[in-house]
Scaffold this motif. Sequence first.
Motif, mmCIF file in Angstrom:
data_model
loop_
_atom_site.group_PDB
_atom_site.id
_atom_site.type_symbol
_atom_site.label_atom_id
_atom_site.label_comp_id
_atom_site.label_asym_id
_atom_site.label_seq_id
_atom_site.Cartn_x
_atom_site.Cartn_y
_atom_site.Cartn_z
ATOM 1 N N TYR A 234 0.820 -1.214 0.000
ATOM 2 C CA TYR A 234 0.000 0.000 0.000
ATOM 3 C C TYR A 234 0.855 1.265 0.000
ATOM 4 C CZ TYR A 234 -3.927 -3.067 0.841
ATOM 5 O OH TYR A 234 -4.862 -4.051 0.704
ATOM 6 N N GLY A 235 2.154 1.092 0.127
ATOM 7 C CA GLY A 235 3.047 2.256 0.174
ATOM 8 C C GLY A 235 3.071 2.980 -1.166
ATOM 9 N N GLY A 236 3.449 4.236 -1.124
ATOM 10 C CA GLY A 236 3.560 5.027 -2.359
ATOM 11 C C GLY A 236 2.286 5.027 -3.151
ATOM 12 N N LYS A 237 1.182 5.202 -2.464
ATOM 13 C CA LYS A 237 -0.170 5.198 -3.080
ATOM 14 C C LYS A 237 -0.373 3.915 -3.888
ATOM 15 C CE LYS A 237 -0.315 10.206 -3.756
ATOM 16 N NZ LYS A 237 0.746 10.556 -4.692
ATOM 17 N N GLY A 238 0.088 2.787 -3.340
ATOM 18 C CA GLY A 238 -0.146 1.483 -3.964
ATOM 19 C C GLY A 238 0.879 1.111 -5.036
ATOM 20 N N TYR A 263 5.702 -9.437 2.243
ATOM 21 C CA TYR A 263 4.734 -8.350 2.011
ATOM 22 C C TYR A 263 4.007 -8.056 3.310
ATOM 23 C CZ TYR A 263 5.600 -9.355 -2.877
ATOM 24 O OH TYR A 263 6.215 -9.561 -4.087
ATOM 25 N N THR A 264 3.849 -6.780 3.634
ATOM 26 C CA THR A 264 3.086 -6.451 4.850
ATOM 27 C C THR A 264 1.602 -6.643 4.554
ATOM 28 O OG1 THR A 264 3.108 -4.110 4.243
ATOM 29 C CG2 THR A 264 4.807 -4.844 5.766
ATOM 30 N N LYS A 265 0.930 -7.324 5.490
ATOM 31 C CA LYS A 265 -0.473 -7.689 5.239
ATOM 32 C C LYS A 265 -1.428 -6.816 6.032
ATOM 33 C CE LYS A 265 0.245 -12.469 3.852
ATOM 34 N NZ LYS A 265 1.658 -12.715 4.114
ATOM 35 N N TYR A 266 -0.921 -6.099 7.002
ATOM 36 C CA TYR A 266 -1.780 -5.226 7.810
ATOM 37 C C TYR A 266 -0.901 -4.115 8.382
ATOM 38 C CZ TYR A 266 0.180 -8.519 11.216
ATOM 39 O OH TYR A 266 1.050 -9.312 11.931
ATOM 40 N N ALA A 267 -1.539 -3.070 8.865
ATOM 41 C CA ALA A 267 -0.779 -1.965 9.459
ATOM 42 C C ALA A 267 0.046 -2.512 10.624
ATOM 43 C CB ALA A 267 -1.731 -0.878 9.929
ATOM 44 N N ARG A 268 1.263 -2.106 10.751
ATOM 45 C CA ARG A 268 2.195 -2.527 11.813
ATOM 46 C C ARG A 268 2.717 -3.954 11.639
ATOM 47 N NH1 ARG A 268 3.243 1.657 15.537
ATOM 48 N NH2 ARG A 268 2.084 3.266 14.540
ATOM 49 N N SER A 289 9.399 0.778 0.654
ATOM 50 C CA SER A 289 8.284 1.459 1.300
ATOM 51 C C SER A 289 8.618 2.929 1.488
ATOM 52 C CB SER A 289 8.096 0.842 2.694
ATOM 53 O OG SER A 289 9.251 1.136 3.487
ATOM 54 N N GLY A 290 7.752 3.602 2.243
ATOM 55 C CA GLY A 290 8.077 4.933 2.734
ATOM 56 C C GLY A 290 8.845 4.800 4.048
ATOM 57 N N ASP A 291 8.834 5.885 4.839
ATOM 58 C CA ASP A 291 9.594 5.869 6.092
ATOM 59 C C ASP A 291 8.889 5.098 7.214
ATOM 60 O OD1 ASP A 291 11.767 7.436 5.122
ATOM 61 O OD2 ASP A 291 10.446 9.183 5.184
ATOM 62 N N TYR A 295 10.704 2.512 10.328
ATOM 63 C CA TYR A 295 10.360 2.812 11.720
ATOM 64 C C TYR A 295 9.829 1.544 12.411
ATOM 65 C CZ TYR A 295 7.403 4.167 15.610
ATOM 66 O OH TYR A 295 6.818 4.211 16.853
ATOM 67 N N GLU A 296 8.960 0.824 11.736
ATOM 68 C CA GLU A 296 8.379 -0.384 12.347
ATOM 69 C C GLU A 296 9.433 -1.487 12.491
ATOM 70 O OE1 GLU A 296 4.771 -1.565 10.309
ATOM 71 O OE2 GLU A 296 4.021 0.489 10.341
ATOM 72 N N ILE A 297 10.285 -1.636 11.495
ATOM 73 C CA ILE A 297 11.332 -2.675 11.564
ATOM 74 C C ILE A 297 12.266 -2.384 12.743
ATOM 75 C CG2 ILE A 297 13.394 -3.593 10.398
ATOM 76 C CD1 ILE A 297 10.876 -4.700 9.117
HETATM 77 N N1 LIG Z 1 -1.149 -4.247 4.267
HETATM 78 C C1 LIG Z 1 -1.305 -3.082 4.893
HETATM 79 N N2 LIG Z 1 -2.549 -2.575 5.144
HETATM 80 C C2 LIG Z 1 -2.714 -1.404 5.751
HETATM 81 N N3 LIG Z 1 -1.698 -0.623 6.179
HETATM 82 C C3 LIG Z 1 -0.451 -1.069 5.979
HETATM 83 C C4 LIG Z 1 -0.187 -2.303 5.328
HETATM 84 N N4 LIG Z 1 1.132 -2.477 5.249
HETATM 85 C C5 LIG Z 1 1.700 -1.412 5.858
HETATM 86 N N5 LIG Z 1 0.748 -0.552 6.294
HETATM 87 C C6 LIG Z 1 0.951 0.734 6.966
HETATM 88 O O1 LIG Z 1 1.181 1.763 6.001
HETATM 89 C C7 LIG Z 1 1.793 2.867 6.671
HETATM 90 C C8 LIG Z 1 2.631 3.687 5.737
HETATM 91 O O2 LIG Z 1 3.701 2.958 5.251
HETATM 92 P P1 LIG Z 1 4.891 3.569 4.357
HETATM 93 O O3 LIG Z 1 5.637 4.567 5.115
HETATM 94 O O4 LIG Z 1 5.611 2.417 3.796
HETATM 95 O O5 LIG Z 1 4.148 4.228 3.116
HETATM 96 P P2 LIG Z 1 4.020 5.668 2.516
HETATM 97 O O6 LIG Z 1 3.676 5.513 1.078
HETATM 98 O O7 LIG Z 1 5.191 6.539 2.773
HETATM 99 O O8 LIG Z 1 2.769 6.132 3.264
HETATM 100 P P3 LIG Z 1 2.470 7.402 4.081
HETATM 101 O O9 LIG Z 1 2.334 8.462 3.052
HETATM 102 O O10 LIG Z 1 1.195 7.015 4.746
HETATM 103 O O11 LIG Z 1 3.603 7.609 5.048
HETATM 104 C C9 LIG Z 1 2.512 2.278 7.875
HETATM 105 O O12 LIG Z 1 1.980 2.849 9.047
HETATM 106 C C10 LIG Z 1 2.179 0.774 7.826
HETATM 107 O O13 LIG Z 1 1.903 0.209 9.110
#
Ligand SMILES: Nc1ncnc2c1ncn2[C@@H]1O[C@H](COP(=O)(O)OP(=O)(O)OP(=O)(O)O)[C@@H](O)[C@H]1O
Length: 610
Positions: A234-238, A263-268, A289-291, A295-297
């Motif tokens: 879901y990172g980077g607008k999918g 692959y991350t399947k849920y938030a956190r 991913s993004g930042d 942070y979570e790792i």
């Molecule tokens: N499968 C998922 N479903 C929902 N949320 C998720 C999933 N995988 C990761 N996340 C959450 O997405 C959030 C943003 O992640 P990330 O920094 O990689 O992306 P980003 O594109 O920079 O997004 P943002 O603009 O929200 O910071 C994190 O808080 C993470 O827990």
Amino acid sequence: MNNSNSLSYSGKSYSRALLTKEGIVVKTQGPVTDAYDQVGNSNGSTVSFLSGCFTCLNTDYECDPSTVGLLPNNTLIPFRRILNAKSVDSLEQSRDGYGRLAQSSAGPSDPNAVRHDNVNRMDKKGLDDDGNGDEDEDEESANSLIELTFVVPQGNDIVPQKLYLSIEHVPTVGGSLMNKNQPIKDSNADGGGSSSTMTTSSQEDTENIVELIFQRSFEGIKRHKSILVVINPYGGKGKARTLYETKCHPILASTECKIDIAYTKYARHAMDIARDLDLEKYDTIACASGDGIPYEIINGLYQRPDRVAAFNKLTVTQLPCGSGNAMSISCHWTNNPSYAALCLVKSTEARIDMMCCSQESYANEFPRLSFLSQTYGVIAESDINTEFIRWMGPSRFELGVAVTVLQGRKYPCDLYVKYAVKDKKDIHIHYIEQKNKTTLLFDRETTTPEECTAQLASDNDLTEDDFKLKYSLNNDVPEDWERLNPDIANNLQIFYTGKMPYMAADTKFFPAALPSDGSFDMVITDSRTPLTKITPILLSLDKGTHILEPEVIHAKVLAYRLVPKIEEGLFSVDGEKFPLETMQVEILPRLVKTLLVNGSYIDSEFDTMI
Ligand SMILES: Nc1ncnc2c1ncn2[C@@H]1O[C@H](COP(=O)(O)OP(=O)(O)OP(=O)(O)O)[C@@H](O)[C@H]1O
């Protein structure tokens, strides 16, 4: 192939080449083309590099089959662009029953796979380039062909390319060249090795040259990394998954690194992945991913009972596939996923300081490690409260800041600070001293790669003591901490602390930030600052010169306690929403291993800002 300049053996077009101190120089093989690109290298200088089709992989322009595999005279392939080298003979030993070359570790999207097929089709027919089936050309050179994989520019990205080379000259002691037909030095002969010579067969020569190429291409760098790539789909607008698969994976898969993908399947989820990870299996975690995922790792690792072993073993890095990629911009010096993938392969491990955050809600369980920033006031509100206009991209944040500033909003608090360097002039001195320490460490003229790695490794063994906090949230503020003038604190506008220079691609918020100077940067503004003053300050965030303005408070700090005095609001830590409670943060020096280009953050040019 009827090109008189071309060389081929067993269906492979190949080039003659020299091994030099800087890289591999490919000698005349075909018509000279002007298809060069200037590519910024990690030192900020530029190198000449071929672009366009020379191995049938680029589609930038139509290729002439007679020049396939051929390079213009004296093209230099610098070592820092080399991903892999293999002796072709050893490749051929691993043919399957159909005469196919064994596939590399590249995934299905690896363009190199196509190249193997092209080569093999010719092999199956038993034809060489002149089509007569004779393996009659340059038999001797062909015995020692090397398959070299390196990156070349393609559009805005870099992609891996393969080339077959017959290395005719290798350097001797002192970097001078010798003929391949002379006995070559042993594999340590990279400019300072043993002067003993070996009389070897052509195949052994090739293996030695391959080893020499590896030594030079991976000086002081782990060559066989075991990487866990954590992708937030879901990172980077999918777009994170596609970005990784198209721009990063082909490069990583061309190396000798082992790659697993989660692959991350849920938030956190990334926090759970890091908490449950088998430490034996990996040495590098790459967050595509993004930042949020780094942070979570980092925090997942921190919560492990064996966190000392985890932080001693693992390197955490980012492949910039999210919307906020401050870590990659600061550490890899790029926001481009393909260039960051090359940095992952080629950068040096270095330890960076962490900022450890405590608030009542979670401190008793686990404090949180912040690698990037904490913010309260205008920036925090603008980051989180503009989620609903996410479609606007990064400009939504700037709009949010502008609106909140124009509204003249203030965010009263009490702030107590333990300063490391308070005076702006002293920050300059601190910065130059600390930056030079790293520069000296990585000065290849004075320090060998081995010394460099040893110096870094000497303080690489963390103990549980390194995780101990000096200050407790439950105690009174220590006497040597200073209270920020309440007149300013009660009118606070921006409160932003950070550990990396860039907070976004065009926001150099903390130009004085250094990876491991044992402190972090604090920037504060007052809501009473007139608009005529605050506007140019906000407009200079891209250059980082805002911190020089007298209206901006900037200090290097070791710890702080912020007691909010507003009813509603939030903290933002590394872009994550945190509760509106007293926040205490202190530095934990050199806690996390990451990858930095030449051991440094991107040059913020702070030392030349006056
Ligand atoms: N499968 C998922 N479903 C929902 N949320 C998720 C999933 N995988 C990761 N996340 C959450 O997405 C959030 C943003 O992640 P990330 O920094 O990689 O992306 P980003 O594109 O920079 O997004 P943002 O603009 O929200 O910071 C994190 O808080 C993470 O827990």
